[in-house]
Write a protein that holds these residues in place. Structure first.
Motif, PDB file in Angstrom:
ATOM      1  N   LEU A  50       0.837  -1.214   0.000  1.00  0.00           N
ATOM      2  CA  LEU A  50       0.000   0.000   0.000  1.00  0.00           C
ATOM      3  C   LEU A  50       0.871   1.262   0.000  1.00  0.00           C
ATOM      4  O   LEU A  50       0.521   2.257  -0.652  1.00  0.00           O
ATOM      5  N   GLY A  51       1.987   1.233   0.710  1.00  0.00           N
ATOM      6  CA  GLY A  51       2.909   2.371   0.679  1.00  0.00           C
ATOM      7  C   GLY A  51       3.509   2.584  -0.699  1.00  0.00           C
ATOM      8  O   GLY A  51       3.652   3.725  -1.166  1.00  0.00           O
ATOM      9  N   ILE A  52       3.862   1.495  -1.366  1.00  0.00           N
ATOM     10  CA  ILE A  52       4.388   1.602  -2.731  1.00  0.00           C
ATOM     11  C   ILE A  52       3.311   2.135  -3.666  1.00  0.00           C
ATOM     12  O   ILE A  52       3.590   2.955  -4.550  1.00  0.00           O
ATOM     13  N   ALA A  53       2.080   1.686  -3.471  1.00  0.00           N
ATOM     14  CA  ALA A  53       0.975   2.195  -4.297  1.00  0.00           C
ATOM     15  C   ALA A  53       0.826   3.704  -4.110  1.00  0.00           C
ATOM     16  O   ALA A  53       0.620   4.446  -5.085  1.00  0.00           O
ATOM     17  N   TRP A  54       0.942   4.166  -2.889  1.00  0.00           N
ATOM     18  CA  TRP A  54       0.838   5.603  -2.634  1.00  0.00           C
ATOM     19  C   TRP A  54       1.962   6.356  -3.331  1.00  0.00           C
ATOM     20  O   TRP A  54       1.740   7.406  -3.933  1.00  0.00           O
ATOM     21  N   ASN A  55       3.170   5.819  -3.257  1.00  0.00           N
ATOM     22  CA  ASN A  55       4.310   6.480  -3.891  1.00  0.00           C
ATOM     23  C   ASN A  55       4.232   6.443  -5.412  1.00  0.00           C
ATOM     24  O   ASN A  55       4.831   7.285  -6.079  1.00  0.00           O
ATOM     25  N   ALA A  56       3.505   5.479  -5.959  1.00  0.00           N
ATOM     26  CA  ALA A  56       3.377   5.343  -7.417  1.00  0.00           C
ATOM     27  C   ALA A  56       2.104   5.990  -7.937  1.00  0.00           C
ATOM     28  O   ALA A  56       1.676   5.716  -9.049  1.00  0.00           O
ATOM     29  N   ALA A  60      -0.620   2.176  -9.429  1.00  0.00           N
ATOM     30  CA  ALA A  60      -1.041   2.484  -8.062  1.00  0.00           C
ATOM     31  C   ALA A  60      -2.350   1.776  -7.721  1.00  0.00           C
ATOM     32  O   ALA A  60      -2.484   1.187  -6.637  1.00  0.00           O
ATOM     33  N   LEU A  61      -3.296   1.819  -8.629  1.00  0.00           N
ATOM     34  CA  LEU A  61      -4.583   1.172  -8.384  1.00  0.00           C
ATOM     35  C   LEU A  61      -4.421  -0.344  -8.266  1.00  0.00           C
ATOM     36  O   LEU A  61      -4.993  -0.972  -7.373  1.00  0.00           O
ATOM     37  N   GLY A  62      -3.626  -0.929  -9.147  1.00  0.00           N
ATOM     38  CA  GLY A  62      -3.399  -2.372  -9.092  1.00  0.00           C
ATOM     39  C   GLY A  62      -2.759  -2.798  -7.780  1.00  0.00           C
ATOM     40  O   GLY A  62      -3.196  -3.766  -7.145  1.00  0.00           O
ATOM     41  N   LEU A  63      -1.728  -2.069  -7.364  1.00  0.00           N
ATOM     42  CA  LEU A  63      -1.071  -2.399  -6.101  1.00  0.00           C
ATOM     43  C   LEU A  63      -2.017  -2.210  -4.915  1.00  0.00           C
ATOM     44  O   LEU A  63      -2.036  -3.030  -3.988  1.00  0.00           O
ATOM     45  N   ALA A  64      -2.781  -1.125  -4.935  1.00  0.00           N
ATOM     46  CA  ALA A  64      -3.715  -0.863  -3.837  1.00  0.00           C
ATOM     47  C   ALA A  64      -4.768  -1.962  -3.733  1.00  0.00           C
ATOM     48  O   ALA A  64      -5.089  -2.428  -2.631  1.00  0.00           O
TER      49      ALA A  64
END
Length: 127
Positions: A87-93, A100-104
Protein backbone atom coordinates in the motif's frame (compact mmCIF):
# COMPACT_ATOMS: atom_id res chain seq x y z
CA UNK A 1 0.86 -25.84 15.11
CA UNK A 2 -2.49 -26.72 13.63
CA UNK A 3 -2.55 -29.70 11.32
CA UNK A 4 -4.39 -28.83 8.12
CA UNK A 5 -5.42 -32.46 7.60
CA UNK A 6 -7.20 -32.60 10.96
CA UNK A 7 -8.66 -29.11 11.29
CA UNK A 8 -11.35 -27.48 9.21
CA UNK A 9 -10.78 -26.89 5.50
CA UNK A 10 -8.90 -23.84 4.32
CA UNK A 11 -11.18 -20.77 4.33
CA UNK A 12 -11.60 -19.05 0.96
CA UNK A 13 -10.04 -15.86 2.29
CA UNK A 14 -6.84 -17.67 3.26
CA UNK A 15 -6.74 -19.46 -0.08
CA UNK A 16 -7.04 -16.11 -1.87
CA UNK A 17 -4.35 -14.59 0.34
CA UNK A 18 -2.06 -17.57 -0.24
CA UNK A 19 -2.43 -17.24 -4.00
CA UNK A 20 -1.80 -13.49 -3.97
CA UNK A 21 1.21 -13.80 -1.67
CA UNK A 22 2.58 -16.61 -3.83
CA UNK A 23 2.30 -14.42 -6.92
CA UNK A 24 4.00 -11.56 -5.06
CA UNK A 25 6.84 -13.93 -4.16
CA UNK A 26 7.22 -15.01 -7.77
CA UNK A 27 7.27 -11.38 -8.93
CA UNK A 28 10.05 -10.59 -6.46
CA UNK A 29 12.04 -13.60 -7.65
CA UNK A 30 11.59 -12.41 -11.26
CA UNK A 31 12.78 -8.93 -10.24
CA UNK A 32 15.83 -10.50 -8.59
CA UNK A 33 16.71 -12.31 -11.82
CA UNK A 34 16.08 -9.15 -13.86
CA UNK A 35 18.33 -7.19 -11.51
CA UNK A 36 21.15 -9.65 -12.03
CA UNK A 37 20.72 -9.73 -15.80
CA UNK A 38 20.41 -5.97 -16.24
CA UNK A 39 23.16 -4.70 -13.94
CA UNK A 40 24.12 -1.05 -14.04
CA UNK A 41 27.80 -0.67 -14.94
CA UNK A 42 29.76 0.89 -12.11
CA UNK A 43 27.31 -0.23 -9.43
CA UNK A 44 27.46 -4.00 -9.65
CA UNK A 45 27.50 -4.33 -5.86
CA UNK A 46 24.24 -2.44 -5.54
CA UNK A 47 22.61 -4.51 -8.29
CA UNK A 48 23.68 -7.74 -6.62
CA UNK A 49 22.55 -6.53 -3.17
CA UNK A 50 19.12 -5.57 -4.49
CA UNK A 51 18.81 -8.87 -6.34
CA UNK A 52 19.72 -10.84 -3.21
CA UNK A 53 17.20 -8.83 -1.16
CA UNK A 54 14.42 -9.46 -3.70
CA UNK A 55 15.32 -13.16 -3.92
CA UNK A 56 15.28 -13.65 -0.14
CA UNK A 57 12.05 -11.65 0.28
CA UNK A 58 10.42 -13.50 -2.63
CA UNK A 59 11.42 -16.89 -1.21
CA UNK A 60 10.09 -15.79 2.18
CA UNK A 61 6.75 -14.84 0.67
CA UNK A 62 6.52 -18.19 -1.12
CA UNK A 63 7.21 -19.88 2.23
CA UNK A 64 4.48 -17.76 3.85
CA UNK A 65 2.08 -18.67 1.04
CA UNK A 66 2.74 -22.34 1.70
CA UNK A 67 2.32 -21.71 5.43
CA UNK A 68 -1.07 -20.10 4.89
CA UNK A 69 -2.30 -23.22 3.12
CA UNK A 70 -1.12 -25.24 6.15
CA UNK A 71 -2.93 -22.85 8.53
CA UNK A 72 0.31 -21.74 10.20
CA UNK A 73 -0.42 -18.78 12.48
CA UNK A 74 3.09 -17.31 12.19
CA UNK A 75 2.38 -16.38 8.54
CA UNK A 76 -0.10 -13.66 9.50
CA UNK A 77 2.51 -11.08 10.56
CA UNK A 78 4.82 -11.21 7.54
CA UNK A 79 1.90 -11.30 5.11
CA UNK A 80 0.15 -8.30 6.67
CA UNK A 81 3.37 -6.29 6.90
CA UNK A 82 4.07 -7.01 3.23
CA UNK A 83 0.61 -5.78 2.26
CA UNK A 84 1.16 -2.55 4.20
CA UNK A 85 4.41 -2.11 2.27
CA UNK A 86 2.49 -2.73 -0.97
CA UNK A 87 0.00 0.00 0.00
CA UNK A 88 2.91 2.37 0.68
CA UNK A 89 4.39 1.60 -2.73
CA UNK A 90 0.98 2.19 -4.30
CA UNK A 91 0.84 5.60 -2.63
CA UNK A 92 4.31 6.48 -3.89
CA UNK A 93 3.38 5.34 -7.42
CA UNK A 94 0.19 7.41 -7.53
CA UNK A 95 1.39 9.36 -10.59
CA UNK A 96 1.00 6.09 -12.52
CA UNK A 97 -2.69 5.51 -11.84
CA UNK A 98 -2.88 1.99 -13.26
CA UNK A 99 0.10 0.74 -11.24
CA UNK A 100 -1.04 2.48 -8.06
CA UNK A 101 -4.58 1.17 -8.38
CA UNK A 102 -3.40 -2.37 -9.09
CA UNK A 103 -1.07 -2.40 -6.10
CA UNK A 104 -3.71 -0.86 -3.84
CA UNK A 105 -6.30 -3.45 -4.86
CA UNK A 106 -3.85 -6.30 -4.25
CA UNK A 107 -2.90 -4.95 -0.83
CA UNK A 108 -6.44 -4.21 0.32
CA UNK A 109 -7.92 -7.48 -0.95
CA UNK A 110 -5.21 -9.49 0.79
CA UNK A 111 -5.56 -7.58 4.06
CA UNK A 112 -9.34 -8.04 4.03
CA UNK A 113 -8.95 -11.75 3.21
CA UNK A 114 -6.47 -12.21 6.06
CA UNK A 115 -8.62 -10.35 8.60
CA UNK A 116 -11.90 -12.12 7.86
CA UNK A 117 -13.18 -13.86 11.00
CA UNK A 118 -12.93 -17.31 9.39
CA UNK A 119 -9.32 -16.64 8.39
CA UNK A 120 -8.32 -15.39 11.82
CA UNK A 121 -10.04 -18.33 13.52
CA UNK A 122 -8.36 -20.84 11.20
CA UNK A 123 -4.90 -19.35 11.81
CA UNK A 124 -5.51 -19.40 15.56
CA UNK A 125 -6.50 -23.06 15.39
CA UNK A 126 -10.11 -22.43 16.39
CA UNK A 127 -12.96 -24.39 14.85
Amino acid sequence: MPDASVSSPLPRGLLLAAVVVGVEGLVLLALAVAGLVDRVPGSVEVSISVAVFFAVYGAGLLFCSWGLTRLEGWTRGPVLITQLIVLGIAWNARENAALALGLAVVGIVTIVAMLRPASVAALLGER
